[in-house]
Design a protein around this motif. Structure first.
Motif, PDB file in Angstrom:
ATOM      1  N   UNK A  78     -27.570  -6.386   7.332  1.00  0.00           N
ATOM      2  CA  UNK A  78     -28.041  -6.307   8.719  1.00  0.00           C
ATOM      3  C   UNK A  78     -29.299  -7.135   8.924  1.00  0.00           C
ATOM      4  N   UNK A  79     -30.220  -7.084   7.963  1.00  0.00           N
ATOM      5  CA  UNK A  79     -31.454  -7.851   8.076  1.00  0.00           C
ATOM      6  C   UNK A  79     -31.202  -9.344   8.133  1.00  0.00           C
ATOM      7  N   UNK A  80     -30.313  -9.839   7.283  1.00  0.00           N
ATOM      8  CA  UNK A  80     -29.982 -11.259   7.286  1.00  0.00           C
ATOM      9  C   UNK A  80     -29.307 -11.671   8.595  1.00  0.00           C
ATOM     10  N   UNK A  81     -28.422 -10.824   9.101  1.00  0.00           N
ATOM     11  CA  UNK A  81     -27.690 -11.123  10.330  1.00  0.00           C
ATOM     12  C   UNK A  81     -28.635 -11.243  11.520  1.00  0.00           C
ATOM     13  N   UNK A  82     -29.554 -10.292  11.655  1.00  0.00           N
ATOM     14  CA  UNK A  82     -30.483 -10.305  12.788  1.00  0.00           C
ATOM     15  C   UNK A  82     -31.453 -11.476  12.719  1.00  0.00           C
ATOM     16  N   UNK A  83     -31.995 -11.717  11.529  1.00  0.00           N
ATOM     17  CA  UNK A  83     -32.959 -12.799  11.369  1.00  0.00           C
ATOM     18  C   UNK A  83     -32.331 -14.146  11.705  1.00  0.00           C
ATOM     19  N   UNK A  84     -31.130 -14.399  11.182  1.00  0.00           N
ATOM     20  CA  UNK A  84     -30.455 -15.660  11.456  1.00  0.00           C
ATOM     21  C   UNK A  84     -30.144 -15.856  12.924  1.00  0.00           C
ATOM     22  N   UNK A  85     -29.753 -14.777  13.606  1.00  0.00           N
ATOM     23  CA  UNK A  85     -29.428 -14.869  15.025  1.00  0.00           C
ATOM     24  C   UNK A  85     -30.615 -15.282  15.876  1.00  0.00           C
ATOM     25  N   UNK A  86     -31.771 -14.663  15.635  1.00  0.00           N
ATOM     26  CA  UNK A  86     -32.963 -15.004  16.419  1.00  0.00           C
ATOM     27  C   UNK A  86     -33.421 -16.436  16.146  1.00  0.00           C
ATOM     28  N   UNK A  87     -33.357 -16.861  14.899  1.00  0.00           N
ATOM     29  CA  UNK A  87     -33.800 -18.218  14.580  1.00  0.00           C
ATOM     30  C   UNK A  87     -32.903 -19.270  15.219  1.00  0.00           C
ATOM     31  N   UNK A  88     -31.603 -19.006  15.279  1.00  0.00           N
ATOM     32  CA  UNK A  88     -30.681 -19.957  15.888  1.00  0.00           C
ATOM     33  C   UNK A  88     -30.909 -20.097  17.393  1.00  0.00           C
ATOM     34  N   UNK A  89     -31.520 -19.077  18.006  1.00  0.00           N
ATOM     35  CA  UNK A  89     -31.809 -19.140  19.440  1.00  0.00           C
ATOM     36  C   UNK A  89     -32.838 -20.216  19.778  1.00  0.00           C
ATOM     37  N   UNK A  90     -33.493 -20.751  18.766  1.00  0.00           N
ATOM     38  CA  UNK A  90     -34.430 -21.865  18.978  1.00  0.00           C
ATOM     39  C   UNK A  90     -33.724 -23.043  19.650  1.00  0.00           C
ATOM     40  N   UNK A  91     -32.413 -23.175  19.397  1.00  0.00           N
ATOM     41  CA  UNK A  91     -31.647 -24.293  19.941  1.00  0.00           C
ATOM     42  C   UNK A  91     -30.913 -23.933  21.236  1.00  0.00           C
ATOM     43  N   UNK A  92     -31.144 -22.740  21.776  1.00  0.00           N
ATOM     44  CA  UNK A  92     -30.397 -22.274  22.946  1.00  0.00           C
ATOM     45  C   UNK A  92     -30.797 -23.054  24.201  1.00  0.00           C
ATOM     46  N   UNK A  93     -29.807 -23.250  25.076  1.00  0.00           N
ATOM     47  CA  UNK A  93     -30.060 -23.956  26.331  1.00  0.00           C
ATOM     48  C   UNK A  93     -29.573 -23.179  27.544  1.00  0.00           C
ATOM     49  N   UNK A  94     -29.006 -22.007  27.329  1.00  0.00           N
ATOM     50  CA  UNK A  94     -28.520 -21.182  28.437  1.00  0.00           C
ATOM     51  C   UNK A  94     -28.462 -19.724  28.002  1.00  0.00           C
ATOM     52  N   UNK A  95     -28.257 -18.838  28.972  1.00  0.00           N
ATOM     53  CA  UNK A  95     -28.145 -17.415  28.691  1.00  0.00           C
ATOM     54  C   UNK A  95     -26.938 -17.134  27.795  1.00  0.00           C
ATOM     55  N   UNK A  96     -25.872 -17.923  27.942  1.00  0.00           N
ATOM     56  CA  UNK A  96     -24.674 -17.729  27.125  1.00  0.00           C
ATOM     57  C   UNK A  96     -25.006 -17.855  25.642  1.00  0.00           C
ATOM     58  N   UNK A  97     -25.848 -18.829  25.281  1.00  0.00           N
ATOM     59  CA  UNK A  97     -26.248 -19.005  23.886  1.00  0.00           C
ATOM     60  C   UNK A  97     -27.077 -17.805  23.400  1.00  0.00           C
ATOM     61  N   UNK A  98     -27.934 -17.308  24.268  1.00  0.00           N
ATOM     62  CA  UNK A  98     -28.730 -16.129  23.909  1.00  0.00           C
ATOM     63  C   UNK A  98     -27.815 -14.943  23.642  1.00  0.00           C
ATOM     64  N   UNK A  99     -26.803 -14.780  24.501  1.00  0.00           N
ATOM     65  CA  UNK A  99     -25.850 -13.681  24.336  1.00  0.00           C
ATOM     66  C   UNK A  99     -25.142 -13.760  22.984  1.00  0.00           C
ATOM     67  N   UNK A 100     -24.674 -14.970  22.635  1.00  0.00           N
ATOM     68  CA  UNK A 100     -23.859 -15.140  21.435  1.00  0.00           C
ATOM     69  C   UNK A 100     -24.685 -15.189  20.153  1.00  0.00           C
ATOM     70  N   UNK A 101     -25.833 -15.868  20.201  1.00  0.00           N
ATOM     71  CA  UNK A 101     -26.617 -16.095  18.993  1.00  0.00           C
ATOM     72  C   UNK A 101     -27.597 -14.975  18.685  1.00  0.00           C
ATOM     73  N   UNK A 102     -28.144 -14.337  19.722  1.00  0.00           N
ATOM     74  CA  UNK A 102     -29.135 -13.295  19.504  1.00  0.00           C
ATOM     75  C   UNK A 102     -28.619 -11.899  19.797  1.00  0.00           C
TER      76      UNK A 102
END
Length: 404
Positions: A78-102
């Motif tokens: 769970x820790x790895x999953x959450x950490x990776x999701x938030x870091x990938x949001x650095x590249x987000x450009x829309x709410x859809x990316x936030x929904x999927x990545x974070x």
């Protein structure tokens, strides 16, 4: 040894503080998401709604996962999953990316953390100390939400939204380290005779049906389940659009933050108090849940009628307290109804039902606001939902009394 279980409890507390505290503080970013991505309120509300919804909907699967591989391994994943999701949001450009990545990874991770920490505590504490430990444990997310309210604000001012995603991802990486010390407090049983893989699978299916089947036919548990859902979901909807409600009343940013912190502090007090109130002789958890469900109905009506800031803040304090009681009632109620061995599955089932409601409540509140220009209808619906919850708790109390 005796001190080891307190070390384990501290690690579970810090894990929930770091993960669930951040999850419940995400509504602070609602207005920033609106201004950054320029989407409608209904679409922007999907971030927190999916966070809470996925956390709940994945509960039944995560309950079986924790039951199968143990809290330690599940917490690490769970820790790895959450950490990776938030870091990938650095590249987000829309709410859809936030929904999927974070939102989706964090929701799944927090669900696993919630079930794993409860299971771990039940392995190290028994009887009344277990109820106190669970009550204290539930305050972690509320305390974390208070702290994260200021951390998120400071990160936004200094590093912007993209930098915030990286920093939060780094913090969540701690959730993969802390579960390492979640040892079980039981002696592992060695197999005394070889068992074939096919026979073991058949035994697992038989044990699963024997153990979990009665849960679905337990009327008291099912009534309690839906009572919690009707009470928790409107609280989640209010929390999702909290900052927008306050902003629509033209309160200053400092007043909005203060109201949110007041709600968070009273939320922590509510979580902690439920476990101690349960220690009073002849005071059942269902009677306490019924009482606070009635108070929730009054609070939702009050928050709608309140106009001045301090009246609103006072109503928020009551609402936060009742939401905290509801959170504490979940783990303690499931423990009392289905027992410690079935706690992961029972909690997972409740979280799944709550999650279904959380998926839709945020966008519904947003649509009502976009169409009517106010949150009045949403607050009245929440009042009605709390009233339904009180009725269900009363029915569960009657059924439990008849069974005894």
């Amino acid at each position: 040894m005796e001190y080891q279980r307190w070390i384990v409890m501290l690690s579970t507390y810090l894990t929930e503080f770091t993960s669930l505290g951040l999850l419940f503080a995400v509504p602070v970013l609602f207005v920033n998401f609106l201004e950054t991505y320029r989407e409608s309120r209904a679409k922007t509300a999907t971030v927190t709604s999916i966070l809470l919804g996925v956390m709940g909907c994945s509960g039944i699967i995560n309950g079986l996962l924790v039951q199968s591989i143990g809290p330690r391994k599940a917490g690490f994943l769970a820790g790895l999953l959450m950490s990776g999701g938030w870091m990938l949001c650095f590249f987000s450009s829309s709410i859809l990316y936030i929904d999927l990545l974070m939102a989706v990874p964090t929701g799944i991770g927090c669900s696993i953390i919630t079930i794993s920490t409860s299971r771990t505590l039940c392995q190290h504490f028994k009887g009344k100390p277990c109820l106190i430990a669970l009550a204290v444990q539930t305050t972690a997310s509320g305390t974390g939400r208070i702290v994260y309210t200021y951390i998120l604000t400071a990160c936004l001012e200094s590093f912007g939204l993209q930098g915030l995603f990286l920093i939060m991802g780094a913090l969540l990486l701690n959730c993969a380290i802390l579960p390492i010390i979640w040892q079980t407090n039981r002696v592992s049983q060695q197999e005394t005779s070889p068992i074939s893989e096919e026979t073991q699978k058949a035994l697992d299916v038989k044990i699963c049906c024997t153990r979990y089947g009665p849960i679905f036919t337990n009327k008291t548990f099912l009534t309690f389940l839906f009572g919690i859902a009707f009470l928790y979901v409107p609280h989640s909807g209010f929390l999702i659009v909290f900052t927008d409600i306050m902003k629509s009343r033209e309160y200053t940013e400092e007043n909005i933050r203060l109201a949110y912190v007041i709600h968070s502090i009273s939320n922590v007090c509510g979580r902690l108090s439920f476990g101690f109130l349960k220690q009073i002789p002849r005071v059942g958890f269902l009677s306490l849940a019924f009482l606070f469900a009635c108070m929730s109905a009054v609070s939702f009506a009050t928050i709608h009628l309140a106009k001045e800031f301090w009246t609103t803040a006072f109503a928020c304090s009551f609402m936060g307290f009742e939401m905290g009681v509801t959170v504490a009632a979940i783990s303690i109620g499931v423990l009392k109804i289905v027992g410690p061995e079935n706690l992961p599955f029972g909690m997972g089932l409740i979280l799944s039902v709550i999650g279904i409601g959380n998926v839709v409540v945020g966008p519904i509140f947003g649509v009502i606001r976009d169409v009517t220009g106010t949150y009045s209808l949403s607050l009245w619906i929440s009042t009605l939902s709390a009233g339904v919850s009180a009725t269900l708790f009363l029915m569960a109390m009657i059924m439990k009394h008849r069974m005894n």
